[in-house]
Design an enzyme around this catalytic site. Sequence first.
Site, PDB file in Angstrom:
ATOM      1  N   ASP A  13     -31.003  89.331 -41.649  1.00 26.78           N
ATOM      2  CA  ASP A  13     -30.395  90.259 -41.044  1.00 26.78           C
ATOM      3  C   ASP A  13     -31.333  91.773 -41.526  1.00 26.78           C
ATOM      4  O   ASP A  13     -30.580  92.956 -41.432  1.00 26.78           O
ATOM      5  CB  ASP A  13     -28.904  90.545 -41.725  1.00 26.78           C
ATOM      6  CG  ASP A  13     -27.922  89.735 -41.510  1.00 26.78           C
ATOM      7  OD1 ASP A  13     -28.012  88.683 -40.555  1.00 26.78           O
ATOM      8  OD2 ASP A  13     -27.410  89.358 -42.447  1.00 26.78           O
ATOM      9  N   LYS A  16     -35.192  91.996 -37.125  1.00 25.61           N
ATOM     10  CA  LYS A  16     -35.637  91.289 -36.824  1.00 25.61           C
ATOM     11  C   LYS A  16     -35.773  90.777 -35.312  1.00 25.61           C
ATOM     12  O   LYS A  16     -37.040  90.922 -34.648  1.00 25.61           O
ATOM     13  CB  LYS A  16     -36.368  89.688 -37.639  1.00 25.61           C
ATOM     14  CG  LYS A  16     -36.145  89.750 -38.951  1.00 25.61           C
ATOM     15  CD  LYS A  16     -36.950  87.888 -39.259  1.00 25.61           C
ATOM     16  CE  LYS A  16     -34.948  87.322 -39.390  1.00 25.61           C
ATOM     17  NZ  LYS A  16     -33.783  87.865 -39.854  1.00 25.61           N
ATOM     18  N   GLY A  40     -28.992  85.001 -36.605  1.00 22.89           N
ATOM     19  CA  GLY A  40     -28.936  86.265 -35.210  1.00 22.89           C
ATOM     20  C   GLY A  40     -28.752  87.512 -34.655  1.00 22.89           C
ATOM     21  O   GLY A  40     -28.812  87.642 -35.812  1.00 22.89           O
ATOM     22  N   HIS A  41     -29.624  87.448 -34.158  1.00 24.77           N
ATOM     23  CA  HIS A  41     -30.649  88.447 -33.454  1.00 24.77           C
ATOM     24  C   HIS A  41     -30.828  89.507 -32.793  1.00 24.77           C
ATOM     25  O   HIS A  41     -29.902  88.825 -31.404  1.00 24.77           O
ATOM     26  CB  HIS A  41     -32.214  87.848 -32.906  1.00 24.77           C
ATOM     27  CG  HIS A  41     -32.793  87.168 -34.762  1.00 24.77           C
ATOM     28  ND1 HIS A  41     -33.794  85.957 -34.193  1.00 24.77           N
ATOM     29  CD2 HIS A  41     -32.870  86.873 -35.447  1.00 24.77           C
ATOM     30  CE1 HIS A  41     -34.077  85.508 -35.662  1.00 24.77           C
ATOM     31  NE2 HIS A  41     -33.660  86.157 -36.103  1.00 24.77           N
ATOM     32  N   GLN A 224     -32.971  84.486 -40.207  1.00 27.72           N
ATOM     33  CA  GLN A 224     -32.684  84.968 -42.645  1.00 27.72           C
ATOM     34  C   GLN A 224     -34.248  85.283 -43.050  1.00 27.72           C
ATOM     35  O   GLN A 224     -34.657  85.809 -41.951  1.00 27.72           O
ATOM     36  CB  GLN A 224     -32.935  83.355 -42.565  1.00 27.72           C
ATOM     37  CG  GLN A 224     -31.148  82.526 -42.376  1.00 27.72           C
ATOM     38  CD  GLN A 224     -31.967  81.541 -41.143  1.00 27.72           C
ATOM     39  OE1 GLN A 224     -32.628  80.685 -40.517  1.00 27.72           O
ATOM     40  NE2 GLN A 224     -31.333  81.850 -39.861  1.00 27.72           N
TER      41      GLN A 224
HETATM   42  P1  IMP Z   1     -26.662  78.211 -43.444  1.00 22.63           P
HETATM   43  O1  IMP Z   1     -28.027  78.601 -43.542  1.00 22.63           O
HETATM   44  O2  IMP Z   1     -25.825  77.907 -42.474  1.00 22.63           O
HETATM   45  O3  IMP Z   1     -26.274  76.494 -44.144  1.00 22.63           O
HETATM   46  O4  IMP Z   1     -25.901  79.337 -44.763  1.00 22.63           O
HETATM   47  C1  IMP Z   1     -26.836  79.544 -45.662  1.00 22.63           C
HETATM   48  C2  IMP Z   1     -26.529  80.510 -46.993  1.00 22.63           C
HETATM   49  O5  IMP Z   1     -27.620  81.659 -46.148  1.00 22.63           O
HETATM   50  C3  IMP Z   1     -25.326  81.841 -46.042  1.00 22.63           C
HETATM   51  O6  IMP Z   1     -25.295  82.669 -48.006  1.00 22.63           O
HETATM   52  C4  IMP Z   1     -25.104  82.174 -45.136  1.00 22.63           C
HETATM   53  O7  IMP Z   1     -24.837  83.225 -45.312  1.00 22.63           O
HETATM   54  C5  IMP Z   1     -26.961  82.505 -45.455  1.00 22.63           C
HETATM   55  N1  IMP Z   1     -27.504  82.881 -43.956  1.00 22.63           N
HETATM   56  C6  IMP Z   1     -27.933  81.247 -42.798  1.00 22.63           C
HETATM   57  N2  IMP Z   1     -28.336  82.227 -41.868  1.00 22.63           N
HETATM   58  C7  IMP Z   1     -27.974  83.360 -42.335  1.00 22.63           C
HETATM   59  C8  IMP Z   1     -29.160  85.031 -41.240  1.00 22.63           C
HETATM   60  O8  IMP Z   1     -29.030  85.255 -40.421  1.00 22.63           O
HETATM   61  N3  IMP Z   1     -29.090  86.216 -41.714  1.00 22.63           N
HETATM   62  C9  IMP Z   1     -28.675  85.756 -43.045  1.00 22.63           C
HETATM   63  N4  IMP Z   1     -27.937  85.795 -44.166  1.00 22.63           N
HETATM   64  C10 IMP Z   1     -27.940  83.800 -43.031  1.00 22.63           C
END
Ligand code: IMP
Length: 423
Positions: A13, A16, A40-41, A224
């Site tokens: 977040d 990017k 989420g971009h 991420q």
């Molecule tokens: P997962 O990727 O859905 O398995 O989530 C694992 C961890 O990564 C959790 O803490 C999510 O909140 C975090 N996470 C996954 N995708 C994002 C992102 O795009 N931005 C911020 N945190 C993310």
Amino acid sequence: MSVSIVVGAQWGDEGKGKIIDVLSASADMVLRYQGGANAGHTVYIGQKKYVLHLIPSGILRPGVVCVIGGGVVLDPEAFKAEIDVLHDAGIQTQGRLLISPRTHIILPYHKKLDQCSEDQKGRQKIGTTGRGIGPAYVDKYNRAGLRAIDLLNEAIREERIRENLKLKNFIIEKYYNEEPLDESLILQQAAAHAELIRPYIAETIERVDTALRGKRSILVEGAQGALLDIDYGSYPFVTSSHPVAGGAFIGSGLGVVPDAEVIGVAKAYLTRVGNGPFPTELNDATGTLLRDRGGEYGATTGRPRRCGWLDLVALRYSARINGLTQIALTKVDVLDGMDRLKVATAYTLDGHELDTFPADPEEQKRIQPVYKTLEGWNDSTASDSISALPRQAREYIAYMEDYLKIPVKIVSTGQRRDQILFA
Ligand code: IMP
């Protein structure tokens, strides 16, 4: 040849989407290499807001070829929703959006297992996005996954889904005490999904190689952030892929590009969504202020993001695991009008000082930040050059550069495409 890898340097977040969108104005190709619809971009074009989860943000620039690499896990339902939004906005995708045949497919049982695992009582919640990311990567590494190319082959598709579902339903029913999933429905949906993605599947390795040899400008888009990396992040509170820049070479199929520019996108403060350590978290009015001003709510799940001060120790760790060559600093405008700003320059643990992010999860929980207080600025950061920023903002940036020994070459001061400054 120019290859720039844009990675999240913190816990995701960082903004990017906007940086990729701006840089893709002069790119020929944008590659996505890991993760899936958990990302989420957000990109603002005029008043219109686009939130892309799976499709590279470069799709918003006409003429840019976008590639979903083999390292991504693709949810066909999320993909459909996204192309529908793009097509409704008059953005063409066919011929300029390519999916690697090696990309793994997220199936309904991955999402179900992700949710069951998070709901399980007594287990420490990761706070995942519930998008099936972890279970899909488990199947991939267990050599039981279904790739895009396999989805197109009816015999392989049906056999693998049937085989996998037997075990998944056993776990769903017997271990989680939930209703099993309907095999015929999954098979039917998968057949429809095969036709949906068929026109997009292409041998991306060849296309990427041609672009490299043709000295085209290639942008590689991370999702991420480095501190969520499966190997180097705050394990187990991480995602299941490699957001770090090294992951780009594998997940995009680029191979090692020794002179690639590695741009680490870092927010001027810090946020985290989901559970896990966050040494500089602010559970006070300042944290709330940052959340309100920065609109800090998850682009994928809508969850409020945890907010805190910039953590330079974690950022230096991130610079090392990514091999950052420069920083793109975002949301600097959110700090406008704050009297004093703190940045963490070390941690203390049981009376000892640490200058790096520890591997031990217990230590990660207990470390206390050591802060340096810097002067804030009252003037707006709306400027047309970095040198025209308020003096204190320039000092804040200079302090970061000096600490990290990495230049800040891009500064974003707002949501719009034009609110960006280059060094
Ligand atoms: P997962 O990727 O859905 O398995 O989530 C694992 C961890 O990564 C959790 O803490 C999510 O909140 C975090 N996470 C996954 N995708 C994002 C992102 O795009 N931005 C911020 N945190 C993310």
